[in-house]
Design a protein around this motif. Structure first.
Motif, short mmCIF file in Angstrom:
data_model
loop_
_atom_site.label_atom_id
_atom_site.label_comp_id
_atom_site.label_asym_id
_atom_site.label_seq_id
_atom_site.Cartn_x
_atom_site.Cartn_y
_atom_site.Cartn_z
N THR A 31 5.46 -11.90 44.67
CA THR A 31 5.06 -10.49 44.68
C THR A 31 6.16 -9.65 45.30
N ALA B 129 0.70 -12.64 34.00
CA ALA B 129 0.08 -11.46 34.63
C ALA B 129 0.23 -10.26 33.72
N VAL C 146 -1.97 -5.02 37.92
CA VAL C 146 -1.66 -5.95 39.00
C VAL C 146 -0.16 -6.25 39.05
N GLN C 147 0.55 -5.98 37.94
CA GLN C 147 2.00 -6.20 37.91
C GLN C 147 2.75 -4.91 37.55
N THR D 289 -4.44 -8.92 44.75
CA THR D 289 -3.74 -10.21 44.68
C THR D 289 -3.98 -11.09 45.91
N LEU E 270 2.41 -8.37 41.54
CA LEU E 270 2.99 -9.59 40.98
C LEU E 270 4.31 -9.27 40.28
#
Length: 315
Positions: free
Chosen positions: A251, A273, A277-278, A242, A257
């Motif tokens: 974040t 998202a 990544v999340q 990120t 995220l």
């Protein structure tokens, strides 16, 4: 000008691409340096639904890409260096492409497993080296495994692996562990877990058939030793990809995220998202694909409800 741009091509990004392409939105998918995400570095995947005999990770990702292309998704290779989410259309600066504008953006850049950076490590991923116990533990039934790490994730991975392994050796650089007391106590109460603390990993040993052990230095004596094992699991954490976002999106402390609960929506309308990544908890291909579906549906609904006016699109 694109209706939507998807950054990343793991299970989440590719699933989002399939759904948006079927909806006629012709998404542009930007591939990074590792198209397909972490699954392209694995061998056989046995826990993805619909493949009773398993499927090779690269094959699964290739098929998902072809499926998205079949419905009209466009793929371009490049590294997104910068984003501007201050106004719509959003602007992405992509290496080799220049500026790309989009009415909406789905971020699916994943999280990279941290490695030790020692010889024999990355070249033996899929040959006995792994960063995911729930993905690969099954392949080590009745075998001896090493888990490297001293945090909660290492304790959790070690405990999980005892379901399959005959023995799990936990190796840590320090004599003390960073893990919470409750996680340490659970691991120490497990008879299948043995401890090799105050050891610095030096090299992953391997032969023709894969991993044979881990060379480590005893920090107390200074002597080198080889801990024999059939597999080495690296459990020192993950880093969400990120940094390129420049702090424009919300974040957590680790950089993952933060989507609005129950959705894939970010703090900026039109940005979504999905995937690892999340997700700092599950980190599975199937859960990433699920959030990819959610992101596509959220994105499609957003574009219907908040169309970009022609004069704004012309800016």
């Amino acid at each position: 000008m694109h209706k939507t741009v998807i950054i990343g091509t793991g299970p989440g990004g590719l699933t989002a691409a399939i759904y948006l392409a079927r909806a006629g939105l012709e998404p542009l998918v930007i591939e990074g340096p590792e198209p397909g995400g972490q699954l392209t570095t694995t061998t056989e995947v046995e826990n993805f639904p619909g493949f009773p005999e398993g499927v090779m990770g690269p094959e699964l990702m290739d098929n998902m890409r072809k499926q998205a292309e079949r419905f009209g998704a466009k793929f371009r290779s490049g590294w997104v260096n910068q984003v501007d989410f201050s106004q719509r259309p959003f602007t992405l600066t992509v290496e080799g492409m220049g500026e790309v504008q989009a009415e909406s953006v789905i971020i699916s850049t994943g999280a990279s497993a941290k490695y030790l950076g020692i010889p024999g490590e990355k070249e033996n991923v899929g040959r006995g080296v792994s960063t995911c116990a729930t993905c690969d533990g099954f392949f080590f039934r009745n075998k001896k495994i090493i888990v490297v790490g001293g945090g909660d994730s290492a304790m959790e991975e070690a405990n999980y692996l005892t379901r399959f392994a005959s023995e799990v050796v936990l190796v840590n650089r320090r004599s003390e562990l960073r893990a919470s007391k409750i996680m340490q106590n659970r691991a120490r109460a497990n008879d299948k877990i043995s401890w090799s603390l105050d050891r610095t990993p030096l090299e992953v040993m391997a032969g023709e058939r894969g991993v044979t052990g881990l060379k480590a230095r005893n920090n107390e004596t200074g002597l080198e030793e080889i801990i024999e094992a059939d597999g080495v699991f690296i459990a020192i954490g993950h880093t969400p990809n990120t940094k390129f976002l420049g702090g424009q999106l919300t974040t957590d402390e680790q950089g993952y995220l933060l989507v609005k609960p129950g959705t894939t929506e970010m703090n900026i309308p039109g940005v979504f998202a999905c995937g690892d990544v999340q997700d700092s908890r599950y980190r599975q291909a199937i859960s990433a694909a699920g959030t990819g579906c959610m992101a596509a549906l959220d994105c499609e609904r957003f574009l219907d409800e908040a169309p970009l006016h022609a004069e704004a699109a012309a800016r």
